[in-house]
Design an enzyme around this catalytic site. Structure first.
Site, PDB file in Angstrom:
ATOM      1  N   HIS A  37      32.948  45.802  31.391  1.00 59.35           N
ATOM      2  CA  HIS A  37      32.755  44.975  30.327  1.00 59.35           C
ATOM      3  C   HIS A  37      34.390  44.449  29.877  1.00 59.35           C
ATOM      4  O   HIS A  37      35.261  44.943  30.539  1.00 59.35           O
ATOM      5  CB  HIS A  37      32.048  45.295  29.049  1.00 59.35           C
ATOM      6  CG  HIS A  37      32.755  46.406  28.522  1.00 59.35           C
ATOM      7  ND1 HIS A  37      33.597  46.855  27.689  1.00 59.35           N
ATOM      8  CD2 HIS A  37      32.149  47.732  28.546  1.00 59.35           C
ATOM      9  CE1 HIS A  37      33.947  47.819  27.240  1.00 59.35           C
ATOM     10  NE2 HIS A  37      33.064  48.437  28.020  1.00 59.35           N
ATOM     11  N   HIS A  90      37.323  46.833  29.806  1.00 61.97           N
ATOM     12  CA  HIS A  90      37.977  47.203  30.926  1.00 61.97           C
ATOM     13  C   HIS A  90      38.922  46.053  31.620  1.00 61.97           C
ATOM     14  O   HIS A  90      39.901  46.261  32.079  1.00 61.97           O
ATOM     15  CB  HIS A  90      36.959  47.671  32.199  1.00 61.97           C
ATOM     16  CG  HIS A  90      35.853  48.629  31.647  1.00 61.97           C
ATOM     17  ND1 HIS A  90      34.574  48.420  31.451  1.00 61.97           N
ATOM     18  CD2 HIS A  90      35.962  49.905  31.367  1.00 61.97           C
ATOM     19  CE1 HIS A  90      33.721  49.559  30.932  1.00 61.97           C
ATOM     20  NE2 HIS A  90      34.909  50.400  30.757  1.00 61.97           N
ATOM     21  N   CYS A 150      30.494  67.847  27.065  1.00 61.40           N
ATOM     22  CA  CYS A 150      29.893  66.381  26.936  1.00 61.40           C
ATOM     23  C   CYS A 150      30.071  65.817  28.276  1.00 61.40           C
ATOM     24  O   CYS A 150      31.192  65.411  28.733  1.00 61.40           O
ATOM     25  CB  CYS A 150      30.741  65.496  25.975  1.00 61.40           C
ATOM     26  SG  CYS A 150      29.690  63.899  25.975  1.00 61.40           S
ATOM     27  N   CYS A 173      31.878  62.376  27.966  1.00 63.73           N
ATOM     28  CA  CYS A 173      33.398  62.299  27.801  1.00 63.73           C
ATOM     29  C   CYS A 173      34.103  63.083  28.898  1.00 63.73           C
ATOM     30  O   CYS A 173      35.228  62.900  29.006  1.00 63.73           O
ATOM     31  CB  CYS A 173      33.731  62.895  26.630  1.00 63.73           C
ATOM     32  SG  CYS A 173      33.062  62.440  25.033  1.00 63.73           S
ATOM     33  N   CYS A 188      27.269  65.195  20.818  1.00 64.61           N
ATOM     34  CA  CYS A 188      28.618  64.621  20.996  1.00 64.61           C
ATOM     35  C   CYS A 188      29.255  63.771  19.793  1.00 64.61           C
ATOM     36  O   CYS A 188      28.222  62.913  19.633  1.00 64.61           O
ATOM     37  CB  CYS A 188      28.906  64.015  22.292  1.00 64.61           C
ATOM     38  SG  CYS A 188      30.588  63.207  22.332  1.00 64.61           S
ATOM     39  N   HIS A 192      29.733  60.173  21.612  1.00 68.78           N
ATOM     40  CA  HIS A 192      28.571  59.482  22.425  1.00 68.78           C
ATOM     41  C   HIS A 192      27.168  60.062  21.753  1.00 68.78           C
ATOM     42  O   HIS A 192      26.068  59.327  22.195  1.00 68.78           O
ATOM     43  CB  HIS A 192      28.418  59.829  23.992  1.00 68.78           C
ATOM     44  CG  HIS A 192      29.803  59.424  24.444  1.00 68.78           C
ATOM     45  ND1 HIS A 192      30.962  60.076  24.955  1.00 68.78           N
ATOM     46  CD2 HIS A 192      30.149  57.940  25.163  1.00 68.78           C
ATOM     47  CE1 HIS A 192      31.944  59.134  25.570  1.00 68.78           C
ATOM     48  NE2 HIS A 192      31.127  58.005  25.553  1.00 68.78           N
ATOM     49  N   LYS A 198      33.125  50.204  18.396  1.00 71.07           N
ATOM     50  CA  LYS A 198      33.638  50.263  19.684  1.00 71.07           C
ATOM     51  C   LYS A 198      32.887  49.346  20.566  1.00 71.07           C
ATOM     52  O   LYS A 198      31.583  49.848  20.759  1.00 71.07           O
ATOM     53  CB  LYS A 198      34.045  51.481  20.488  1.00 71.07           C
ATOM     54  CG  LYS A 198      34.752  51.437  21.919  1.00 71.07           C
ATOM     55  CD  LYS A 198      34.946  52.901  22.484  1.00 71.07           C
ATOM     56  CE  LYS A 198      35.252  52.696  23.773  1.00 71.07           C
ATOM     57  NZ  LYS A 198      35.266  53.947  24.378  1.00 71.07           N
ATOM     58  N   LYS A 246      29.045  49.756  26.825  1.00 69.55           N
ATOM     59  CA  LYS A 246      27.713  49.446  27.404  1.00 69.55           C
ATOM     60  C   LYS A 246      26.399  50.404  26.429  1.00 69.55           C
ATOM     61  O   LYS A 246      25.469  49.856  26.555  1.00 69.55           O
ATOM     62  CB  LYS A 246      27.757  49.987  28.579  1.00 69.55           C
ATOM     63  CG  LYS A 246      28.569  49.002  29.574  1.00 69.55           C
ATOM     64  CD  LYS A 246      27.829  47.855  30.313  1.00 69.55           C
ATOM     65  CE  LYS A 246      28.695  47.048  31.040  1.00 69.55           C
ATOM     66  NZ  LYS A 246      28.011  45.847  31.577  1.00 69.55           N
TER      67      LYS A 246
HETATM   68  N1  MSP Z   1      37.702  57.481  33.815  1.00 68.56           N
HETATM   69  C1  MSP Z   1      38.397  57.553  32.757  1.00 68.56           C
HETATM   70  C2  MSP Z   1      39.681  57.402  32.813  1.00 68.56           C
HETATM   71  C3  MSP Z   1      40.699  58.255  34.030  1.00 68.56           C
HETATM   72  S1  MSP Z   1      42.263  57.655  33.891  1.00 68.56           S
HETATM   73  C4  MSP Z   1      42.863  58.830  34.815  1.00 68.56           C
HETATM   74  C5  MSP Z   1      37.696  56.574  31.440  1.00 68.56           C
HETATM   75  N2  MSP Z   1      37.165  55.630  31.980  1.00 68.56           N
HETATM   76  S2  MSP Z   1      36.462  54.476  31.101  1.00 68.56           S
HETATM   77  O1  MSP Z   1      35.825  53.580  32.029  1.00 68.56           O
HETATM   78  O2  MSP Z   1      35.550  55.194  30.246  1.00 68.56           O
HETATM   79  O3  MSP Z   1      37.388  53.840  30.312  1.00 68.56           O
HETATM   80  C6  MSP Z   1      38.571  53.742  30.619  1.00 68.56           C
HETATM   81  C7  MSP Z   1      39.211  52.727  29.721  1.00 68.56           C
HETATM   82  O4  MSP Z   1      38.608  51.509  29.780  1.00 68.56           O
HETATM   83  C8  MSP Z   1      39.729  53.039  28.467  1.00 68.56           C
HETATM   84  O5  MSP Z   1      40.822  53.898  28.238  1.00 68.56           O
HETATM   85  C9  MSP Z   1      40.318  51.580  28.176  1.00 68.56           C
HETATM   86  O6  MSP Z   1      41.507  51.265  28.933  1.00 68.56           O
HETATM   87  C10 MSP Z   1      39.016  50.823  28.521  1.00 68.56           C
HETATM   88  N3  MSP Z   1      38.256  50.401  27.591  1.00 68.56           N
HETATM   89  C11 MSP Z   1      36.770  50.868  27.786  1.00 68.56           C
HETATM   90  N4  MSP Z   1      36.325  50.044  26.527  1.00 68.56           N
HETATM   91  C12 MSP Z   1      37.109  49.636  25.786  1.00 68.56           C
HETATM   92  C13 MSP Z   1      37.108  49.101  24.504  1.00 68.56           C
HETATM   93  N5  MSP Z   1      35.952  48.836  23.825  1.00 68.56           N
HETATM   94  N6  MSP Z   1      38.154  48.281  24.237  1.00 68.56           N
HETATM   95  C14 MSP Z   1      39.516  48.583  24.831  1.00 68.56           C
HETATM   96  N7  MSP Z   1      39.478  49.063  25.910  1.00 68.56           N
HETATM   97  C15 MSP Z   1      38.344  49.921  26.323  1.00 68.56           C
HETATM   98  O7  MSP Z   1      37.856  57.095  30.367  1.00 68.56           O
END
Ligand code: MSP
Length: 692
Positions: free
Chosen positions: A18, A21, A137, A140, A161, A164, A318, A321
């Site tokens: 979304h 990311h 978790c 996480c 958690c 989550h 935040k 999804k």
């Molecule tokens: N897979 C791990 C990261 C491993 S790095 C070696 C992870 N993945 S994640 O898909 O959950 O999310 C990663 C990143 O997505 C967050 O740190 C951030 O960069 C971005 N975001 C996901 N949701 C977000 C928001 N709502 N706002 C801004 N960025 C966020 O954690």
């Protein structure tokens, strides 16, 4: 040539991306483009994190093998990034990293072995075997200490958690540990001697105080019998690696650490150390675990970990999804120019802080700053050059007496003053950019836009054009506007590559602005006589009411079309069934389904069943019904109590996890995860009323 390596987090391959990311990826892309302009040899990594119990579970829920599931999600994610022109062919990422790549297995195993061979700063073995007992978790991918979970309200249930709100898994098994407790002083020394290692400062302080409060050793493996979807621990295949050890290592395996394939293609020494852009939600793993792993293996630490804030919805939650409050990428793609989305990400939210955003703010920003601001300045300048100068860049020279005369008439055509203002703004822009203060950098650019706009409005070229005596003043004013726009196109290229290129092309430039270093910009680069292309709308105004209506319609359709039962919804893709003749039913068939209004009296979680909630529901019968629904990942028991729901009342009872379910609660289901949304009523209706 100096090198520059930038990474985004690798995103979990369990759900589709979304805006959260896309956000980090756009920022990283923008930084690498500017570094390229400035002559650096750059490398830009993004990708997917593909192992762990959460992915194993997501795959199972979809009826796929873990590999099928990650292939599907990683493919969709890469495709999505490509649609936003973030891929290599558009000048974006150099690698879409996947942790299921064989070279990564090789590299991460090498890192493990090197760490295991080393000594901690206190002379101990960094990795040792022990027994782990505690709560984990899956969402996480982290073990949870007491202050990180909520105790269950009912005796015998697992804790929840705090992030989550899902039940934690009890782990009691043999595990390898990383002796993190020996690295506290070394880490503090690193933060002290390199104040820019963790940024911004607030995050650095947070990390320092966490480390000062004492570090505990970290469990870095799971028994293969409990988590099989992971990289085997070298020389001990009964264990799989903790997913963060595996995931963090991607930053170095991608460029060749521990494997010959990537070493040949990229080169570890060429690019390491790099800088990591991450969300603040994964700060601890990047600023504490990762440097400690690298210290153990004797690998140089990254240059910097920059943690940005989170994108929030209007209720300050935040964007995720799980909550279902995301800004969806297909909708962005359909209704907004890519460059408007990029600009928005960099301008709207102060990088490093949380920011509330939504479709409406995006439309407002695009209309005010892009359509009315930049777009309008470019189009009015182009059309005036077409009209008054025959479509050719006019001559810029203005004899001093004419310039002074013009000044007395309120026309500021002093080239020196404008050139100095531009240089100043350019330098400020670059300085803010270097500090990752993108929003402030862009403010500088918009100050230039305002200044040039004012120059044009004060000079009133349409009046000057009527007086042959004023011809040189008119030409000088239009030249200054055009030359300023040339500067803007170079500065804005990393933020809005396509629009900037279009602007440069409109002003007859045949140099690729992707390689023009803004530092080298000099006043007067635009040659008189250059042909200007016809004016084209760079950023057409977005009709807010119409666009919001279309966006809302799509969102509602998506929810409505996925009319799966709640119990199964969570595990099914929301693809609408084709409307074939054979799908039609007779009204008498529909009448067979007894749908009744119910009200939830009690709701609770079911131990060891992450997805299920157990309700008692009053549907107007003497006794309430017990109904189970697979919505625990999306609704808390508390928020369900008292709700009016729609119950399918004439299904045969069935047993789920030892409990009898006497009916089904209806919900829409949408999105890749099949997120359920409970059907309810907005007007008063008695329990038991029949739906027809
Ligand atoms: N897979 C791990 C990261 C491993 S790095 C070696 C992870 N993945 S994640 O898909 O959950 O999310 C990663 C990143 O997505 C967050 O740190 C951030 O960069 C971005 N975001 C996901 N949701 C977000 C928001 N709502 N706002 C801004 N960025 C966020 O954690």
């Amino acid at each position: 040539m100096s090198s520059f390596y930038i990474t985004t987090p690798i995103y979990y391959a369990n759900t589709l991306p979304h805006l959260g990311h896309l956000y980090t990826t756009i920022v990283a892309d923008c930084v690498q483009r500017q570094m390229k302009q400035r002559g650096f040899d750059t490398y830009f990594l993004t990708g997917t994190d593909e192992h762990g119990v959460n992915i194993e579970r997501a795959a199972r829920a979809k009826g796929r093998t873990p590999k099928e599931h990650v292939d599907h999600i990683a493919g969709a994610l890469e495709q999505m990034f490509t649609e936003f022109h973030l891929d290599r062919s558009h000048g974006g990422f150099d690698i879409f990293m996947r942790t299921t790549e064989p070279f990564h297995y090789e590299g991460v195993s090498h890192l493990w072995r090197e760490a295991a061979k080393g000594k901690t700063p206190k002379g101990n073995d960094p990795i040792y075997k022990g027994h782990y007992e505690g709560w984990f978790c899956a969402a996480c991918a982290a073990f949870k200490t007491e202050d990180e979970y909520a105790r269950p309200t009912t005796e015998g249930q697992p804790p929840l958690c705090l992030i989550h709100e899902i039940s934690l898994d009890r782990i009691s098994e043999e595990s390898y540990f990383f002796r993190l407790s020996d690295y506290g002083d070394a880490l503090l020394e690193q933060y002290e001697s390199n104040p820019g290692f963790v940024r911004p400062d607030g995050r650095r302080n947070e990390v320092i105080s966490f480390v000062k409060s004492g570090l505990q050793d970290l469990s870095i493996s799971r028994m293969k019998s409990s988590v099989s979807w992971g990289i085997p621990v070298p020389d001990d295949p009964d264990h799989t690696m903790f997913v963060w050890f595996d995931a963090l290592s991607n930053y170095i395996t991608a460029i060749g650490y521990g494997n010959t394939e990537r070493q040949r293609v990229v080169g570890f020494e060429r690019f390491w150390p790099g800088i990591h852009l991450i969300g603040k939600d994964i700060l601890r793993q990047h600023a504490i675990y990762w440097p400690a792993f690298l210290m153990a293996a004797g690998v140089e630490l990254p240059k910097m970990v920059f943690a940005h804030g989170l994108l929030l919805d209007p209720q300050n939650r935040k964007m995720s999804k799980t909550i279902g409050n995301t800004v969806e990428l297909p909708l962005l793609r359909e209704h907004f120019p890519i460059d408007a989305v990029r600009y928005f990400c960099l301008r709207e939210v102060v990088f490093g802080q949380d920011g509330k955003i939504g479709y409406e703010t995006l439309i407002d920003r695009a209309n005010s700053d892009l359509a009315s601001g930049l777009g309008n300045l470019v189009s009015r300048t182009v059309s005036m050059i077409q009209k008054y100068c025959g479509g050719l860049v006019p001559n810029s020279t203005l004899p001093e007496e004419k310039y002074l005369l013009a000044k007395r008439n309120g026309v500021d055509a002093d080239p020196q003053a404008l050139a100095s203002a531009l240089e100043f703004s350019r330098d400020q822009f670059l300085a803010h950019f270097e500090e990752f203060a993108f929003s402030r950098a862009l403010e500088q650019v918009w100050q230039i836009i305002a200044r040039v706009d004012k120059m044009l409005s004060d000079a009133k070229p349409w009046i000057l054009a009527k007086d042959e005596e004023q011809r040189e003043v008119l030409q000088a004013v239009l030249y200054r506007a055009a030359e300023s726009i040339r500067w803007l196109s170079v500065m804005l290229y990393p933020v809005m590559p396509e629009a900037s290129r279009a602007i440069a092309a409109q002003f007859g430039s045949n140099t690729d602005i992707a390689t023009v270093d803004p530092v080298t910009l000099q006043w007067g680069g635009l040659s008189a006589g250059t042909t200007i292309a016809e004016a084209q709308a760079l950023f057409p105004r977005i009709d807010k009411a119409k666009t919001m209506e279309a966006i809302n319609r799509t969102r509602m359709d998506a929810a409505a079309q996925s009319g799966e039962s709640v119990a199964e919804a969570v595990s099914v893709d929301a693809t609408p069934a084709p409307k074939e003749e054979s799908n039609l039913i007779d009204i008498a068939d529909f009448a067979k389904v007894e749908l009744r209004v119910g009200q939830v009296l009690t709701a609770e979680r079911i131990p060891k069943a992450d997805k299920l909630l157990r309700f008692t529901v009053d549907i107007g019968e003497p006794e309430p019904r017990q109904i189970l629904a697979g919505i625990a990942q999306y609704y808390s028991p508390e928020e369900m109590i008292g709700r009016k729901v729609v119950v399918v009342a004439n299904l045969p009872p069935r047993k789920l996890r030892g409990f009898e379910s006497q009916g089904m609660i209806c919900a829409a289901s949408y999105g890749e995860e099949g997120r359920p949304v409970i059907a309810t009523f907005t007007e008063d209706v008695p329990n038991g009323a029949r739906l027809k």
